[in-house]
Structure formats: C-alpha cells, structure tokens
Design a protein around this motif. Structure first.
Motif, PDB file in Angstrom:
ATOM      1  N   GLU A 142      -3.815   2.709  -1.551  1.00 23.83           N
ATOM      2  CA  GLU A 142      -3.140   3.526  -0.545  1.00 23.83           C
ATOM      3  C   GLU A 142      -3.491   3.034   0.852  1.00 23.83           C
ATOM      4  OE1 GLU A 142      -4.244   7.572  -1.161  1.00 23.83           O
ATOM      5  OE2 GLU A 142      -3.030   7.808  -2.978  1.00 23.83           O
ATOM      6  N   TRP A 143      -2.483   3.018   1.702  1.00 23.29           N
ATOM      7  CA  TRP A 143      -2.653   2.643   3.107  1.00 23.29           C
ATOM      8  C   TRP A 143      -2.227   3.828   3.964  1.00 23.29           C
ATOM      9  CZ3 TRP A 143      -5.117  -1.088   5.615  1.00 23.29           C
ATOM     10  CH2 TRP A 143      -4.832  -1.309   6.951  1.00 23.29           C
ATOM     11  N   GLN A 144      -3.187   4.425   4.639  1.00 17.52           N
ATOM     12  CA  GLN A 144      -2.950   5.618   5.447  1.00 17.52           C
ATOM     13  C   GLN A 144      -2.293   6.721   4.613  1.00 17.52           C
ATOM     14  OE1 GLN A 144      -0.845   3.509   8.759  1.00 17.52           O
ATOM     15  NE2 GLN A 144      -2.533   4.250  10.037  1.00 17.52           N
ATOM     16  N   GLY A 145      -2.800   6.880   3.386  1.00 13.49           N
ATOM     17  CA  GLY A 145      -2.335   7.936   2.505  1.00 13.49           C
ATOM     18  C   GLY A 145      -1.075   7.636   1.740  1.00 13.49           C
ATOM     19  N   GLY A 170      -3.910 -10.709  14.976  1.00 10.60           N
ATOM     20  CA  GLY A 170      -2.784  -9.905  14.490  1.00 10.60           C
ATOM     21  C   GLY A 170      -2.984  -8.410  14.614  1.00 10.60           C
ATOM     22  N   ASP A 171      -4.013  -7.963  15.359  1.00 13.89           N
ATOM     23  CA  ASP A 171      -4.288  -6.529  15.555  1.00 13.89           C
ATOM     24  C   ASP A 171      -4.411  -5.775  14.232  1.00 13.89           C
ATOM     25  OD1 ASP A 171      -4.287  -6.693  18.363  1.00 13.89           O
ATOM     26  OD2 ASP A 171      -2.102  -6.560  18.397  1.00 13.89           O
ATOM     27  N   PRO A 172      -5.357  -6.168  13.374  1.00 15.65           N
ATOM     28  CA  PRO A 172      -5.519  -5.479  12.086  1.00 15.65           C
ATOM     29  C   PRO A 172      -6.182  -4.126  12.265  1.00 15.65           C
ATOM     30  CG  PRO A 172      -7.268  -7.064  12.368  1.00 15.65           C
ATOM     31  CD  PRO A 172      -6.358  -7.245  13.545  1.00 15.65           C
ATOM     32  N   ARG A 173      -6.105  -3.307  11.226  1.00 14.26           N
ATOM     33  CA  ARG A 173      -6.818  -2.031  11.172  1.00 14.26           C
ATOM     34  C   ARG A 173      -8.084  -2.143  10.328  1.00 14.26           C
ATOM     35  NH1 ARG A 173      -3.936   2.615  11.537  1.00 14.26           N
ATOM     36  NH2 ARG A 173      -6.028   3.573  11.582  1.00 14.26           N
ATOM     37  N   ILE A 174      -8.052  -3.056   9.338  1.00 13.11           N
ATOM     38  CA  ILE A 174      -9.183  -3.270   8.442  1.00 13.11           C
ATOM     39  C   ILE A 174      -9.533  -4.757   8.452  1.00 13.11           C
ATOM     40  CG2 ILE A 174     -10.005  -3.224   6.053  1.00 13.11           C
ATOM     41  CD1 ILE A 174      -9.702  -0.438   7.122  1.00 13.11           C
ATOM     42  N   VAL A 175     -10.834  -5.058   8.576  1.00  8.35           N
ATOM     43  CA  VAL A 175     -11.305  -6.439   8.532  1.00  8.35           C
ATOM     44  C   VAL A 175     -12.299  -6.565   7.376  1.00  8.35           C
ATOM     45  CG1 VAL A 175     -12.510  -8.289   9.743  1.00  8.35           C
ATOM     46  CG2 VAL A 175     -11.014  -6.749  11.022  1.00  8.35           C
ATOM     47  N   LEU A 178      -7.703   2.899   4.287  1.00  5.44           N
ATOM     48  CA  LEU A 178      -7.493   2.174   3.031  1.00  5.44           C
ATOM     49  C   LEU A 178      -8.210   2.893   1.896  1.00  5.44           C
ATOM     50  CD1 LEU A 178      -6.598  -0.461   1.481  1.00  5.44           C
ATOM     51  CD2 LEU A 178      -8.854  -1.381   2.102  1.00  5.44           C
ATOM     52  N   SER A 179      -7.510   3.087   0.787  1.00  2.00           N
ATOM     53  CA  SER A 179      -8.114   3.716  -0.394  1.00  2.00           C
ATOM     54  C   SER A 179      -7.744   2.914  -1.633  1.00  2.00           C
ATOM     55  CB  SER A 179      -7.619   5.155  -0.574  1.00  2.00           C
ATOM     56  OG  SER A 179      -7.964   5.957   0.516  1.00  2.00           O
ATOM     57  N   LEU A 180      -8.716   2.677  -2.476  1.00  2.00           N
ATOM     58  CA  LEU A 180      -8.480   2.100  -3.792  1.00  2.00           C
ATOM     59  C   LEU A 180      -8.892   3.142  -4.823  1.00  2.00           C
ATOM     60  CD1 LEU A 180      -8.837  -0.454  -1.888  1.00  2.00           C
ATOM     61  CD2 LEU A 180      -9.512  -1.687  -3.947  1.00  2.00           C
ATOM     62  N   ARG A 181      -8.011   3.417  -5.778  1.00  3.33           N
ATOM     63  CA  ARG A 181      -8.284   4.439  -6.777  1.00  3.33           C
ATOM     64  C   ARG A 181      -7.985   3.882  -8.176  1.00  3.33           C
ATOM     65  NH1 ARG A 181      -9.200   8.457  -3.452  1.00  3.33           N
ATOM     66  NH2 ARG A 181      -7.920   8.760  -1.591  1.00  3.33           N
ATOM     67  N   VAL A 226     -12.101   3.316   3.049  1.00  5.71           N
ATOM     68  CA  VAL A 226     -12.554   2.790   4.340  1.00  5.71           C
ATOM     69  C   VAL A 226     -11.820   3.537   5.445  1.00  5.71           C
ATOM     70  CG1 VAL A 226     -12.895   0.748   5.760  1.00  5.71           C
ATOM     71  CG2 VAL A 226     -12.821   0.521   3.268  1.00  5.71           C
ATOM     72  N   ARG A 227     -12.575   4.085   6.369  1.00  2.00           N
ATOM     73  CA  ARG A 227     -12.002   4.825   7.489  1.00  2.00           C
ATOM     74  C   ARG A 227     -12.074   4.006   8.764  1.00  2.00           C
ATOM     75  NH1 ARG A 227     -14.505   8.215   4.008  1.00  2.00           N
ATOM     76  NH2 ARG A 227     -13.385  10.112   3.403  1.00  2.00           N
TER      77      ARG A 227
END
Length: 266
Positions: free
Chosen positions: A64-67, A160-165, A7-10, A29-30
């Motif tokens: 951005e989500w995964q670029g 829900g099997d998230p990638r970011i919490v 996740l990226s915020l720009r 966030v990686r």
C-alpha cells in the motif's frame, strides 16, 4: 506515531524455486522516520528491498502507498510512486563528475541541448541543503572518498523528490569519520520529512539513527522494536532467534550479584 504510513507491506511473500525467501512479511514506514531492517545473512532483507523497489515483484501479499493498494512490477513503478533505492554498489560512473552522476538519466535540456548551468546550480543547491561537503561539483567521482561517494549516491536519489528512500548497507566498508558523515545525512533525510528504510548489519549505526527496528529471520518478521525502549542485546537475540544470549546472561548474572550484595541497579 499516529500518522498514517506512507508505505505498508502486508503479508508479502516471495519464493525462488524451492526457497521461500519471504513469508507473510509486514512493514510500515511513515514520513520523517528511519526504519532499520536487520537480520542475518539470508534472512530476506535483500528480497524485501527488491520487492519494494520493483526488481523482484512479490508472489503474494499487499503493498500500500498512502493507504492505497499498488502494484510494483518494475523499478519504474517504484520510482513513479516516490520510492528511491540506493544499492550497496552505488552505481556511480567514475568517469563523470558529480553533476553528471546526479543527473544521469535525468539530464536537464534547453532547446535540445544539455543545460549544464542549471544542472550545476541545482547540484550545488541540493548538496548545500543536505550539508554535503565535497571539493567541487565538477570533480570526477573517481577522486572522491568512499563516504563522499555514498553521499553523492544518496543525493542523486533525491533528484526525483521521493517520499521513501531505501539505503542498502550505506556504511559498509567505510571508516569511522566517513560513517559519521553518512549517518548525519540519514538524519537530514528524516528532517526533510522523508521516510527511510535502512538496511544494515552494524548495530551501532542502527541504534544511532533508527526510530524503529524491524527484524527479519528466515524470511519472517521476528520483532519490531522502538529504538528508545529496546537494547542492542534484545535486537541481536531476535536476529539470532535466541531467547537470550551470552551478553544478556552476563547482564542478568551481574544484576543478581549486585542484588545479593544489596547494591541495586547502577
């Protein structure tokens, strides 16, 4: 870390009437890292969280989500991407048991009927995997301690099997032992390869589990620190906007006194 951020915020900005709550906010966030987002009251932490979670979409900037640039206009958009948020109020139903809360809104059915057996089995497996200790998955949530309620809310976010919490003040109003349980769970999220955004006012908690610390001040980035190479005093200085603080001045004075005595560093 060399891996690409999930996740990226720009340059994210958000205004509420005459109030500029966020200005050119950046965050990355990686997978498998805990990023603490800290700042004083009114610094913009809640606004940033709600922008990511789809509650208050930003006015400008790129997420951005995964670029890949994405738009998050509502909570469902964030959930579909793989972003789960646990707010401070937890939103648990006291009249339901642990299973009922874990699967609330995501109930499993078989032939049109609630599949209680499978939901209970999956609940036990999830709690066991996270090493969450509660008397029974069939106990009403109202009878659980504050720390247990927090861990149940976090476990529910993983259905829900998230990638970011995103965890909003997860240790607020908890005792020492309950806080330790929640921080242990945060570390287990990292071990599972999840990226975690930890919002907290408690610098002890932040320094205990965070990999990186992002400071917000007056809606703007005011520092990004690697936990292993920073100090609590440095973070507090960035939060308050001071170039130094009473604590850092005292440390400097003590250091000068030791050097004058020829003692060197402790």
């Amino acid at each position: 870390m060399t891996q690409a951020p999930v996740l990226s915020l720009r340059g994210v900005s958000k205004r509420f009437g005459a109030v500029q709550a966020l200005s050119d906010f950046d965050l990355e966030v990686r997978a498998g890292e805990v990023v603490a987002l800290v700042g004083d009251n009114g610094a913009g932490k809640s606004t940033a969280v709600k922008a990511i979670a789809g509650v208050n979409p930003p006015d400008g900037g790129v997420i951005e989500w995964q670029g890949r640039p994405v738009t998050i206009h509502r909570p469902h958009d964030a959930q579909s991407l793989g972003i789960a948020t646990v707010y401070q109020d937890l939103a648990l139903c006291d009249n339901l048991d642990v299973v009922g809360n874990l699967f609330l809104g995501r109930e499993l059915r078989r032939f049109g009927v609630l599949d209680e057996v499978r939901m209970e089995q999956r609940s036990r497996e999830l709690l066991d995997t996270l090493s969450i200790r509660i008397p029974s998955v069939r106990i009403p949530v109202a009878s659980l301690s504050g720390g247990q309620r927090q861990t149940v809310a976090i476990a529910r976010s993983l259905i829900g099997d998230p990638r970011i919490v995103i965890l909003d003040e997860p240790t607020a109003a908890l005792g020492v032992e309950q806080t330790a349980e929640v921080l242990d769970l945060v570390e287990r999220l990292r071990e599972r390869g999840l990226g975690t955004i930890l919002i907290s006012h408690n610098m002890v908690d932040v320094m205990a589990v965070a990999d990186r610390i992002a400071v917000l001040r007056l809606g703007r980035n005011n520092g990004l620190f690697e936990k292993r190479s920073t100090t609590t005093e440095e973070i507090i200085s960035a939060i308050t906007g001071a170039s130094d603080s009473a604590v850092t001045r005292r440390q400097a004075r003590k250091r000068e006194e030791r050097e004058a005595r020829g003692e060197g560093s402790p």
